[in-house]
Design an enzyme around this catalytic site. Sequence first.
Site, PDB file in Angstrom:
ATOM      1  N   ASP A  45       0.839  -1.130  -0.096  1.00 36.28           N
ATOM      2  CA  ASP A  45       0.087  -0.019   0.003  1.00 36.28           C
ATOM      3  C   ASP A  45       0.949   1.279   0.079  1.00 36.28           C
ATOM      4  O   ASP A  45       0.469   2.176  -0.483  1.00 36.28           O
ATOM      5  CB  ASP A  45      -1.005  -0.040   1.256  1.00 36.28           C
ATOM      6  N   TYR A  90     -10.238  -0.419   2.738  1.00 34.75           N
ATOM      7  CA  TYR A  90      -9.592  -0.573   4.249  1.00 34.75           C
ATOM      8  C   TYR A  90      -9.246   0.860   4.943  1.00 34.75           C
ATOM      9  O   TYR A  90      -8.555   1.731   3.804  1.00 34.75           O
ATOM     10  CB  TYR A  90      -8.220  -1.596   4.211  1.00 34.75           C
TER      11      TYR A  90
END
Length: 728
Positions: free
Chosen positions: A370, A458
């Site tokens: 990420d 998320y």
Amino acid sequence: MEGRNLLRYTFLLFFTLLLLLFTLSNFPSLPSNKAALLDCAAYSPWCTSKNRIQSNKPDSLRNPTRRRRHSADVPRHPLDPLTVTELNKVQSIIKKHDLFKNTAYALHSVVLEEPEKKVVLGWKKGDALPPRKAAVVARAGGASHVLTVDLGSGEVTRHEESRTSSGYPTMTLEEMTSVTWAPLASADFNRTVVERGVDLADLACLPISTGWFGKSEEKRRLIKVQCYSTKDTANFYMRPIEGLTVLVDLDTKQVVEITDQGKNIPIPNAANTDYRFSAQNSYQRLINPISIEQPKGPSFTIEDDHLVKWANWEFHLKPDPRAGVVVSRVRSVDRGTGEMRDVMYKGLTSELFVPYMDPTDAWYFKTYMDAGEYGFGLQAMPLDPLNDCPRNAYYMDGVFAAGDGTPYVRSDMVCVFESYGGDIGWRHSESPITGMEIREVRPKVTLVVRMAASVANYDYIVDWEFQTDGLIRIKVGLSGILMVKGTPYSNMDQINTQETLYGTLLSENVIGVIHDHYITFYLDMDIDGSDNSFVKVNLEREYTSPGESPRMSYLKAVREVAKTEKDAQIKLKLYDPSEFHVINPAKKTRVGNPVGYKVVPGGTAASLIDVNDPPQKRGAFTNNQIWVTPYNDTEQWAGGLFVYQSHGEDTLQEWSNRDREIENKDIVVWYTLGFHHIPCQEDFPIMPTVSSSFDLKPVNFFERNPILKIPPNFENDLPICKADSAAA
């Protein structure tokens, strides 16, 4: 036949023009006045994330403080981030450089090129700033380029074309946005979506990094796009068009391949998926409102926009597009001597590795990095006052560069606040049998630096929490929405016991896929100076001699100083316990102990993926929970500088395997916090936050308890807030 072909070409031309018009009308464009900064609160399309659907709150809620005009910002510290003025200058210099004059290009990263560490350590307030430079990562002519721009001379003083065998820079926000439209240029894709029962007007698509799985994926930047239905819910993640995957060339935006292996899987129902407060038919007030009041105001100050001072702490704080936040020059005042002492030179989130445990065609590649692929800071959303951060919080904006170099503002990206949850700093009450009436208790108040990144579904909450006793706690909270898989099953009774679901049936036609989260932190510890050693303190069972004691065994602390990097590759073991100290061997306490800090692990998880599996090769920095390397300013990102489609040849694992000397050297500690996530029904449709943390704790750093002399609370110190009569 010719008439039919003419009709077909006319239809295709009409559709292409219509698509182009639609894209131009929806794709964000720069404001006509370049001086007007792109503020993410007011101009949110430019500040997209993996999720191209953004909510728009009123400015009054997004910014609890007076909106700052960053155009007047000037740097006051060697580590201050690039200002708007400096970013505009970088943009101008880059435009004139020969590499970018006659070709399309994109700037994937524009950040401060920090001065050498020894220069920063030697700088004092009032000194002239070291030369300001920008580190630029760009794509042009099909290649990646690393440049240094000297803001003083206005010249590009370094230019290196990337010669690594694999890997590409972090994606730009513009790429993440535009690639989600690419499939719509394919008539086959549009036909497939409609056949699956989804109106094109209800389509939401996500750009999903491909990882790396072989030579067929080399020599071009690729991305996969998967789509969802937004009909009747904002929570489109719960309505996947399962099995439909589009492979897209990230540079040309051309569709390479379309696969659909979910034709028999229905789109899950939208009922009970919307999590927004406004969408609930009713709400449950489980507790009365609570707020911590500070009638004298907060105890911390922030000087020159980035220097935080609180209690016995002082540190430099800045937002970063890749790491999220960077905490630097962390120092503590020794109340015994009045000395300002070094603890840590720099701390940051280096990488996040999120592999999903489903090897099927539409899922095997979901092994996200990420920070290196999407930019952890680029995905940070404005914090919500009173909910993300309490009253009296200070909010800090991020100022970043768009793909063409234009600066924009990520409003309220970081908050700083004092926290008190009824915790105790220290206490002791004397037993009545002693005849002494003693009850001494001190409250624990901490300072929290917080950011929250919404990386598509998320949400990650990262806290750096500073305590008055010298402890630093780094905590990560996970919330947001599960990435789910569509299924034909609506009840566990329908499933053959031999069939692998790869997760948990959460609702009708919805499976939450098992996955892991690993967050690796870079911690350049400088305990009373840069030359430190790493000591593993092993607890070992010792046996008494026959007749020596009624006791048969006891524990003994055995200290091992790590000589080289391999000595400090640590896998945590519950039944082989150790402490992990970073000490300054040249400085000792009054009684002769070396001063230090220790890494105190909390609840964590270790990767169980085979080390030869391609995702684990790329995420090899999770093979151990602790690593120690010699300081090297080119080794900051655990997955490598260029993570996207990398093979894993430039990771923390590779650096550490060089087995360099680390005893009494300038060293960096790396710690990985891990989570295994087997989804459950309580995670549907949105997950309650789950958190874990680790500590950096003083170990013989102070001569005694550093908060011995803090006073207790007294009744007249605190405000008395009477309950509203309406609540009685």
